[in-house]
Design a protein around this motif. Structure first.
Motif, PDB file in Angstrom:
ATOM      1  N   THR A 239       0.854  -1.110  -0.103  1.00 28.56           N
ATOM      2  CA  THR A 239      -0.208   0.115  -0.127  1.00 28.56           C
ATOM      3  C   THR A 239       0.836   1.389  -0.047  1.00 28.56           C
ATOM      4  O   THR A 239       0.421   2.386   0.084  1.00 28.56           O
ATOM      5  N   ASN A 240       2.159   1.109  -0.123  1.00 31.68           N
ATOM      6  CA  ASN A 240       3.077   2.171  -0.299  1.00 31.68           C
ATOM      7  C   ASN A 240       3.894   2.079  -1.621  1.00 31.68           C
ATOM      8  O   ASN A 240       4.795   1.492  -1.691  1.00 31.68           O
ATOM      9  N   PRO A 241       3.406   2.643  -2.614  1.00 31.00           N
ATOM     10  CA  PRO A 241       3.709   2.168  -3.972  1.00 31.00           C
ATOM     11  C   PRO A 241       5.484   3.036  -4.095  1.00 31.00           C
ATOM     12  O   PRO A 241       6.057   2.569  -4.988  1.00 31.00           O
ATOM     13  N   GLN A 242       5.791   3.788  -3.287  1.00 32.28           N
ATOM     14  CA  GLN A 242       7.241   4.299  -3.279  1.00 32.28           C
ATOM     15  C   GLN A 242       8.080   3.460  -3.006  1.00 32.28           C
ATOM     16  O   GLN A 242       9.262   3.300  -3.401  1.00 32.28           O
ATOM     17  N   PHE A 243       7.635   2.265  -2.352  1.00 31.16           N
ATOM     18  CA  PHE A 243       8.476   1.193  -2.110  1.00 31.16           C
ATOM     19  C   PHE A 243       8.755   0.071  -3.227  1.00 31.16           C
ATOM     20  O   PHE A 243       9.550  -1.123  -3.264  1.00 31.16           O
ATOM     21  N   LEU A 244       7.747   0.118  -4.011  1.00 34.22           N
ATOM     22  CA  LEU A 244       7.565  -0.911  -5.087  1.00 34.22           C
ATOM     23  C   LEU A 244       8.297  -0.767  -6.518  1.00 34.22           C
ATOM     24  O   LEU A 244       8.993   0.294  -6.831  1.00 34.22           O
ATOM     25  N   GLU A 281      12.853 -10.828   4.379  1.00 37.09           N
ATOM     26  CA  GLU A 281      11.237 -10.726   4.512  1.00 37.09           C
ATOM     27  C   GLU A 281      10.860  -9.663   3.486  1.00 37.09           C
ATOM     28  O   GLU A 281       9.820  -9.444   3.178  1.00 37.09           O
ATOM     29  N   ILE A 282      11.625  -8.335   3.504  1.00 31.54           N
ATOM     30  CA  ILE A 282      11.111  -7.245   2.760  1.00 31.54           C
ATOM     31  C   ILE A 282      11.437  -7.558   1.354  1.00 31.54           C
ATOM     32  O   ILE A 282      10.554  -7.272   0.313  1.00 31.54           O
ATOM     33  N   ILE A 283      12.485  -8.262   0.816  1.00 29.17           N
ATOM     34  CA  ILE A 283      12.980  -8.379  -0.572  1.00 29.17           C
ATOM     35  C   ILE A 283      12.062  -9.440  -1.010  1.00 29.17           C
ATOM     36  O   ILE A 283      11.719  -9.193  -2.336  1.00 29.17           O
ATOM     37  N   ASP A 289       5.946  -9.104  -5.826  1.00 28.95           N
ATOM     38  CA  ASP A 289       4.943  -7.974  -6.275  1.00 28.95           C
ATOM     39  C   ASP A 289       5.383  -7.646  -7.887  1.00 28.95           C
ATOM     40  O   ASP A 289       4.702  -7.691  -8.542  1.00 28.95           O
ATOM     41  N   TRP A 290       6.692  -7.271  -7.938  1.00 30.80           N
ATOM     42  CA  TRP A 290       7.219  -6.969  -9.021  1.00 30.80           C
ATOM     43  C   TRP A 290       6.959  -7.829 -10.293  1.00 30.80           C
ATOM     44  O   TRP A 290       6.542  -7.521 -11.188  1.00 30.80           O
TER      45      TRP A 290
END
Length: 322
Positions: A239-244, A281-283, A289-290
């Motif tokens: 929900t934070n597209p700046q991270f995607l 976990e973040i990666i 998603d990508w």
């Protein structure tokens, strides 16, 4: 008597009309198909400075992983109960193909191609029996040479552009349908299986938002997540597209991707997490998603493997995934 002949004639006409009536389309037998999958396996090494063991030490080198995959080609050919006429391709592909411009290397030596034996069963059997082992040995030697070369002359690694542009000339979209009988047939489908050897950090000279997944971005994700007091990391990131990462402009349909050898820099030398959530976990969330947005059918992501015996079970599971 005349009346009897007339009655018989009418009855015969009725019977003739009934016999000439078109069959009900709903009763037509539906053709069923048996699907046989062949595999276009791309082994894609990230030849950036991550291959330098003094900078990024890890339990198992890329060449050990690649050699294990190549040694198991005879086993991979049997997956899906396949015995004859396998049309698999096993290829070392490169994120930066500029490395192949050096005269030391020849593109043809980085591929073992069974598609060239299509409908030539005797030649295919002869090749597997007498020449496959030798070609695997040659491919392993060429791979060792290119790793040695890359360790002295880093070729860089634009992972995003590889999936957006470079990979497409190596993908296969072949589907053959063969009718065996009126009510059944065979479909031969080639599935693209990409095994990407990388550490999971996307660090390129393109600093534009949506093309990098570097340590700075991961630290931002972690800091803002903890500040948010959220207990759902996946929901927070998505929900934070700046991270995607931006999806590729070219569709990666009919392609599965295994991201192998993620090296979690948030762990200490004993494998204990220094931070939570961890880099891994973040990666995992951002990569999945990508690639999914880019059209990839199935994504698997694995942390660094600890020994060579672990390689084939992971590869087999990935190849067999639908």
């Amino acid at each position: 008597m005349k009346a009897l002949y007339s009655l018989i004639t009418v009855i015969l006409l009725i019977l003739l009309l009934i016999s000439c009536k078109e069959p009900d389309s709903s009763s037509t037998t539906k053709i069923t198909y048996s699907v046989t999958r062949n595999y276009n396996v791309l082994i894609v090494p990230d030849l950036s400075n991550r291959i330098n063991q003094t900078i990024h030490p890890k339990p198992l080198s890329d060449t050990n992983i690649i050699n294990s995959i190549l040694d198991h080609i005879p086993d991979l050919l049997k997956l899906g109960n396949r015995n004859l006429n396998q049309l698999d391709i096993y290829k070392i592909d490169f994120i930066n193909r500029g490395i192949l411009n050096d005269e030391k290397f020849h593109t043809a030596e980085f591929e073992i191609n069974f598609l060239r034996f299509k409908n030539r069963l005797k030649e295919a059997s002869d090749y597997k029996r007498n020449f496959l082992k030798s070609d695997i040995s040659t491919l392993k030697k060429e791979t060792a040479k290119i790793y040695s070369y890359a360790s002295m002359q880093s070729s860089g690694s634009d992972v995003w552009n590889y999936f957006n542009e470079t990979i497409h000339s190596s993908l296969s979209f072949q589907v053959d349908t063969v009718k065996v009988a009126r009510d059944k047939g065979m479909i031969y489908q080639t599935k693209n299986k990409v095994i990407l050897l990388t550490d999971g950090y996307i660090e390129t000279i393109n600093k534009t938002l949506g093309y990098n997944l570097n340590q700075d971005l991961i630290t931002r994700v972690r800091t803002e997540f903890l500040k948010s007091k959220s207990n759902d990391l996946k929901k927070f990131i998505l929900t934070n597209p700046q991270f995607l990462i931006n999806k590729t402009s070219n569709d990666l349909k009919n392609t599965d991707v295994l991201v192998l050898e993620i090296t979690d820099r948030s762990l200490d030398s004993n494998g204990v997490a220094k931070f939570h959530p961890t880099d891994l976990e973040i990666i995992k969330i951002i990569w999945t998603d990508w690639l999914t947005k880019s059209g990839v059918n199935h994504v698997q992501i694995h942390a660094a493997l600890s020994n060579r015996q672990d390689v084939y079970p992971v590869i087999k599971n990935f190849i067999e995934s639908k």
